[in-house]
Each structure stands twice: as C-alpha cells, then as structure tokens.
Design a protein around this motif. Structure first.
Motif, mmCIF file in Angstrom:
data_model
loop_
_atom_site.group_PDB
_atom_site.id
_atom_site.type_symbol
_atom_site.label_atom_id
_atom_site.label_comp_id
_atom_site.label_asym_id
_atom_site.label_seq_id
_atom_site.Cartn_x
_atom_site.Cartn_y
_atom_site.Cartn_z
ATOM 1 N N VAL A 141 3.755 -16.525 5.132
ATOM 2 C CA VAL A 141 2.732 -16.156 4.151
ATOM 3 C C VAL A 141 1.472 -15.679 4.861
ATOM 4 O O VAL A 141 0.870 -14.669 4.473
ATOM 5 C CB VAL A 141 2.415 -17.349 3.214
ATOM 6 N N GLU A 142 1.061 -16.388 5.914
ATOM 7 C CA GLU A 142 -0.144 -15.979 6.647
ATOM 8 C C GLU A 142 0.010 -14.564 7.184
ATOM 9 O O GLU A 142 -0.914 -13.747 7.118
ATOM 10 C CB GLU A 142 -0.414 -16.971 7.779
ATOM 11 N N GLU A 143 1.189 -14.238 7.717
ATOM 12 C CA GLU A 143 1.424 -12.901 8.262
ATOM 13 C C GLU A 143 1.453 -11.829 7.175
ATOM 14 O O GLU A 143 1.187 -10.657 7.449
ATOM 15 C CB GLU A 143 2.751 -12.872 9.024
ATOM 16 N N SER A 144 1.778 -12.232 5.935
ATOM 17 C CA SER A 144 2.076 -11.255 4.877
ATOM 18 C C SER A 144 1.078 -11.269 3.730
ATOM 19 O O SER A 144 1.257 -10.518 2.760
ATOM 20 C CB SER A 144 3.478 -11.528 4.310
ATOM 21 N N LEU A 145 0.051 -12.106 3.792
ATOM 22 C CA LEU A 145 -0.851 -12.283 2.653
ATOM 23 C C LEU A 145 -1.494 -10.967 2.233
ATOM 24 O O LEU A 145 -2.080 -10.246 3.042
ATOM 25 C CB LEU A 145 -1.942 -13.299 3.003
ATOM 26 N N ALA A 146 -1.383 -10.658 0.936
ATOM 27 C CA ALA A 146 -1.919 -9.410 0.374
ATOM 28 C C ALA A 146 -3.391 -9.611 0.036
ATOM 29 O O ALA A 146 -3.771 -9.799 -1.123
ATOM 30 C CB ALA A 146 -1.118 -8.996 -0.852
ATOM 31 N N ILE A 147 -4.232 -9.571 1.064
ATOM 32 C CA ILE A 147 -5.645 -9.911 0.894
ATOM 33 C C ILE A 147 -6.431 -8.829 0.160
ATOM 34 O O ILE A 147 -7.573 -9.051 -0.226
ATOM 35 C CB ILE A 147 -6.304 -10.186 2.257
ATOM 36 N N GLU A 148 -5.829 -7.659 -0.044
ATOM 37 C CA GLU A 148 -6.559 -6.566 -0.700
ATOM 38 C C GLU A 148 -6.669 -6.760 -2.209
ATOM 39 O O GLU A 148 -7.390 -6.015 -2.888
ATOM 40 C CB GLU A 148 -5.892 -5.216 -0.406
ATOM 41 N N ILE A 162 4.903 -11.462 -1.651
ATOM 42 C CA ILE A 162 6.369 -11.536 -1.642
ATOM 43 C C ILE A 162 6.955 -10.228 -1.122
ATOM 44 O O ILE A 162 7.857 -10.216 -0.268
ATOM 45 C CB ILE A 162 6.904 -11.837 -3.053
ATOM 46 N N GLU A 163 6.440 -9.122 -1.628
ATOM 47 C CA GLU A 163 6.912 -7.805 -1.177
ATOM 48 C C GLU A 163 6.689 -7.647 0.326
ATOM 49 O O GLU A 163 7.573 -7.168 1.050
ATOM 50 C CB GLU A 163 6.174 -6.719 -1.950
ATOM 51 N N ASN A 164 5.510 -8.064 0.800
ATOM 52 C CA ASN A 164 5.207 -7.961 2.236
ATOM 53 C C ASN A 164 6.125 -8.853 3.072
ATOM 54 O O ASN A 164 6.540 -8.464 4.176
ATOM 55 C CB ASN A 164 3.749 -8.344 2.493
ATOM 56 N N MET A 165 6.442 -10.043 2.579
ATOM 57 C CA MET A 165 7.322 -10.941 3.326
ATOM 58 C C MET A 165 8.722 -10.353 3.462
ATOM 59 O O MET A 165 9.359 -10.468 4.516
ATOM 60 C CB MET A 165 7.375 -12.315 2.654
ATOM 61 N N ILE A 166 9.204 -9.742 2.389
ATOM 62 C CA ILE A 166 10.524 -9.101 2.451
ATOM 63 C C ILE A 166 10.523 -7.996 3.504
ATOM 64 O O ILE A 166 11.453 -7.888 4.320
ATOM 65 C CB ILE A 166 10.917 -8.551 1.070
ATOM 66 N N ASN A 167 9.474 -7.169 3.510
ATOM 67 C CA ASN A 167 9.383 -6.094 4.491
ATOM 68 C C ASN A 167 9.279 -6.648 5.913
ATOM 69 O O ASN A 167 9.896 -6.121 6.844
ATOM 70 C CB ASN A 167 8.172 -5.209 4.191
ATOM 71 N N LYS A 191 1.341 -22.623 -1.259
ATOM 72 C CA LYS A 191 1.850 -23.650 -2.173
ATOM 73 C C LYS A 191 2.737 -23.053 -3.256
ATOM 74 O O LYS A 191 3.743 -23.658 -3.645
ATOM 75 C CB LYS A 191 0.678 -24.430 -2.785
ATOM 76 N N LEU A 192 2.394 -21.877 -3.734
ATOM 77 C CA LEU A 192 3.239 -21.235 -4.746
ATOM 78 C C LEU A 192 4.595 -20.832 -4.161
ATOM 79 O O LEU A 192 5.627 -20.990 -4.822
ATOM 80 C CB LEU A 192 2.517 -20.025 -5.331
ATOM 81 N N ILE A 193 4.609 -20.346 -2.931
ATOM 82 C CA ILE A 193 5.877 -19.996 -2.281
ATOM 83 C C ILE A 193 6.694 -21.256 -2.014
ATOM 84 O O ILE A 193 7.926 -21.279 -2.206
ATOM 85 C CB ILE A 193 5.624 -19.216 -0.984
ATOM 86 N N LYS A 194 6.061 -22.323 -1.583
ATOM 87 C CA LYS A 194 6.777 -23.581 -1.350
ATOM 88 C C LYS A 194 7.342 -24.129 -2.657
ATOM 89 O O LYS A 194 8.431 -24.722 -2.678
ATOM 90 C CB LYS A 194 5.861 -24.600 -0.684
ATOM 91 N N THR A 195 6.640 -23.929 -3.758
ATOM 92 C CA THR A 195 7.148 -24.347 -5.060
ATOM 93 C C THR A 195 8.385 -23.544 -5.432
ATOM 94 O O THR A 195 9.361 -24.082 -5.965
ATOM 95 C CB THR A 195 6.051 -24.192 -6.131
#
Length: 440
Positions: free
Chosen positions: A203-210, A222-227, A179-183
């Motif tokens: 987002v699902e592929e890149s979520l920083a769950i750590e 965001i950093e993970n999505m760019i990569n 939701k934050l990315i969609k915003t």
C-alpha cells in the motif's frame, strides 16, 4: 466516480479501525506479560544457572503503526518485540530461545486459561475475548535477528521509523487505506492472504496520494497495487532493500492469490466509474469487495426505497401468503447444480461457501433435495431478480408458478442478489417452503 465516501468513512470508523479502548486493553495485557517474563527469566536463570535477560521490549507491527483492524470474532493482536541477551546468544538456536521464553512463563506459576504457545515466528498468548499477544523474540549479535524458523536479520525499530516517516510524507490516509486493504484480506475465512507487513509495504508503494476522497484513494491504490505486482511480485524489506520478505513458496502463493483477487474485485468496482452508476450499483460493488453486513444493510435500505418508488410501475412480485393459507408442517430443502470452471463441487450451497458470487451466463438447475410431504401435492416455484439491473431491464419477476416439477432451470444472466423459493401446496394450503439465495 460514484461518491460513497461518506458511507465508506462510516464503515471505516465503525467496523474497521480498532477503538482506542481496545488498543489500551492490549497495551495493558502487554505490560502485564512483560513483567511476568522478567520475573520468569530470573527464576529460569536460578534453576538453570544461566543469565538471560530482557534487554528491551517494543510494540511493533500493526498496533505500533496504528494499522490494526477490527474483526467480527475479535481476532486482533498486538505484536511485541522482545530483545533477549545472555550467554552464548551467537550459538543458541532460534527454536531454543523460544523454549527459554516458554519456560520463563511457566516458572511464575500463573494459571493461564490458555497456555502460551510457541509458533514459528512468536510466542502467542490467546485470551478468551478472542484477541492475542504475539511476542517476537530477537537477539543482537552484530545486527538484530528475529527467531523464526531460523535466525533472520530484521530491525523492527527501523521498520517503525520507516513507517512514521512515510506517514509524514504521504499523510494520514496511509494507515486508513492499509486498514481497508487488510479488512479486504480478512473478508473471506477461507482466504490465505499476505500478512500485515507485506500489505503495508504494498500500500505504501502504491498509495494514490493525488486523490482526496477516501473511496477514490482506495480504488486507485488497488489499481496501482495490481500494476505494481504485475511488474514484480517480490516484496523487499523497506529497511533492508536487498532482502525479500517472501521467505518460501507459501508466501509467494499468497502474493499470487492477492493479486488475482484484487484483479477480480477491481472488476466489480469498475461500475463505480460508469456515468450511469446508481447508488444501488455502488453499494453492491463495495459489498462485493468487503463482504460485510454493513453494506448488506445499506443495500437493503436502498433497495426498499427503489421498491417503494416503483410500486406504480410494473412491479410483479407475488407472495405465497396472498395466494394460500400458510401452515408449515413439513420440512423442505432445495439446492441447485451449477458448473463453474475451477470449482470441484457443482452444488450451489457448497459453491457459495467458497465464493460469494455466481459468475454470469451459467445454467443453474434448482432441485428439491429432500421432502417428506405425503402425496398428492403441487409444487410451485418463484424466481425473484434483485438489484438495479433487474429494475433497468424490467425483470424483477417474482411471480409464483405451479410447475409440479421437482426441477427448475434458470440462467445467471445479470448481476444482483437474486433468490429462488419453492412451495409445496397440499389441499389448498402451503405446507412447506424453502429459499436459496442466488448472488450473481
């Protein structure tokens, strides 16, 4: 990383996630129109001697996944899949089946304020309150197929099952970050960004769950999505992994722009990781990302605190009302010329409609665009630097200077929400003034 997680959570709760009463209202509208469709199909069949039926309906997309967001213009929707069965469904065209649905709604003689409209991927109901219901039409031959520009294999129930399973694995932060990315994607009206499903998959592929703090999760996602997009800009269906959901060049261009904008605004967020990042720095960084009045207000409140603490320091701002009586009798309009690569117009007011910030190290030539004060008169200019960088450099300025020139030149040296004002003084009275914001 500077901790604004509490403020980000407040922003999410008050301005991002859709309140439950609004969700309930969408479901009520959906149920009403499903009943209308069933009645309309019966009348259509009687008139056309056909046998089309609504076999199944299901909420899909952002409402089903609980990733629907607010919008300042109440522009939100509910996606409903409707599975249609009947004769010759294997030969009927995707456009033809949508015409059948439109006719079914016309059959029930409802006086719609706005008639249902056929779009490429759905039948859309738009309500005066600003929200809408999209009916996506499906048929089931050997597999479920969606009526878009053509029939395409798609299984919306499987998408929902995939998302539910990923939420169990990755936790409740998954829909929050989506939701934050969609915003962010909706933060500028001129942007053409990827749709909700594409954003959800990325987002699902890149979520920083750590991470456990919401601002850290968002930043590193965001950093993970760019990569991830740097490795491969294609996006595959999570339930049909051999199928790309980027159907045309337009979809691919949206992905390209999405990646570029994430890169640009991640650079603005990098200040959060600086050891000397201030609260003002952090608020300004998130404001640049979300472009929302919530962050503007936070910034103003914090800047006022900094202002109050700095009164004993070298605070040099002057105010025209302290120098001259104010009787504004004449209109005055100022603007500026700016040369920024990639933008056709060099007029500042037009430039700021396309992007929120001015790049650093640019020459800005302010000028009086229109004035009708009878001569003689004096021209005064005021340049005010705003923000933590201005305080650190002791460069808040704000002095009012008489130049008697209708042009004033400055440079965009450092970031902040600066502004320039112009005053016209005639016979010892300020008779006209104007202001232009200079966000860098």
């Amino acid at each position: 990383m500077y901790d604004l997680s509490e403020e980000l959570n407040t922003f999410y709760n008050e301005h991002v996630t859709l309140p439950q009463d609004k969700v309930n209202e969408l479901f009520e509208r959906k149920n009403t129109n499903i009943s209308r469709l069933e009645s309309g199909l019966e009348k259509h069949n009687e008139e056309k001697n056909t046998a089309y039926t609504l076999e199944e309906s299901y909420v899909q997309g952002s409402v089903g996944m609980n990733t629907v967001t607010q919008h300042e213009e109440n522009d939100y929707d509910i996606d409903v899949g409707i599975l249609i069965d009947g004769e010759d469904m294997d030969s009927i065209g995707s456009d033809q089946v949508k015409n059948i649905i439109l006719d079914a709604f016309k059959q029930i003689n409802i006086n719609f304020n706005t008639l249902p409209k056929k779009h490429t991927n759905c039948i859309r109901f738009t309500y005066a309150a600003g929200y809408q219901i999209d009916f996506a039409v499906y048929r089931n031959i050997s597999t479920a197929e969606h009526a878009g520009s053509e029939w395409r294999e798609r299984n919306p129930e499987a998408i929902q099952e995939w998302f539910d399973s990923q939420k169990l694995i990755k936790g409740d932060n998954l829909p929050i970050i989506i939701k934050l990315i969609k915003t962010f994607n909706k933060s500028r009206s001129s942007w053409k960004m990827p749709g909700g499903l594409i954003s959800t998959i990325l987002v699902e592929e890149s979520l920083a769950i750590e991470y456990d703090r919401i601002d850290k999760i968002l930043y590193y996602t965001i950093e993970n999505m760019i990569n991830r997009l740097s490795r491969d800009e294609d996006v595959k269906s999570p339930v049909l992994p051999s199928k790309s959901i980027l159907y045309n060049d337009k979809d691919k261009r949206k992905i390209e722009m999405f990646k570029k904008r994430l890169e640009l605004y991640l650079e603005k967020l990098e200040v959060l990781t600086d050891y000397d990042c201030s609260r003002l720095d952090a608020i300004e960084a998130w404001q640049s990302f979300f472009n929302h009045t919530y962050w503007d207000k936070l910034y103003s409140e914090e800047e006022q605190k900094v202002h109050d603490r700095s009164k004993e320091a070298n605070y040099t701002e002057q105010y025209i009302e302290e120098l001259y009586p104010i009787t504004l009798k004449y209109p005055l309009k100022i603007d500026a010329n700016i040369d920024v690569k990639g933008f056709r117009s060099s007029i500042l007011s037009i430039f700021l409609k396309k992007t929120r910030f001015i790049p650093k190290d640019k020459t800005i030539e302010f000028f009086i665009q229109s004035i009708n004060v009878p001569e003689p008169y004096d021209i005064y200019w005021k340049v005010r630097n705003v923000g933590p960088e201005a305080y650190r450099r002791d460069q808040i300025r704000g002095q009012i200077n008489r130049t008697n020139r209708d042009i004033h030149t400055e440079n965009s040296n450092f970031k902040g929400r600066h502004f320039v004002e112009c005053y016209i003084v005639k016979d010892g009275i300020c008779v006209a003034k104007d202001r232009i914001n200079v966000p860098i």
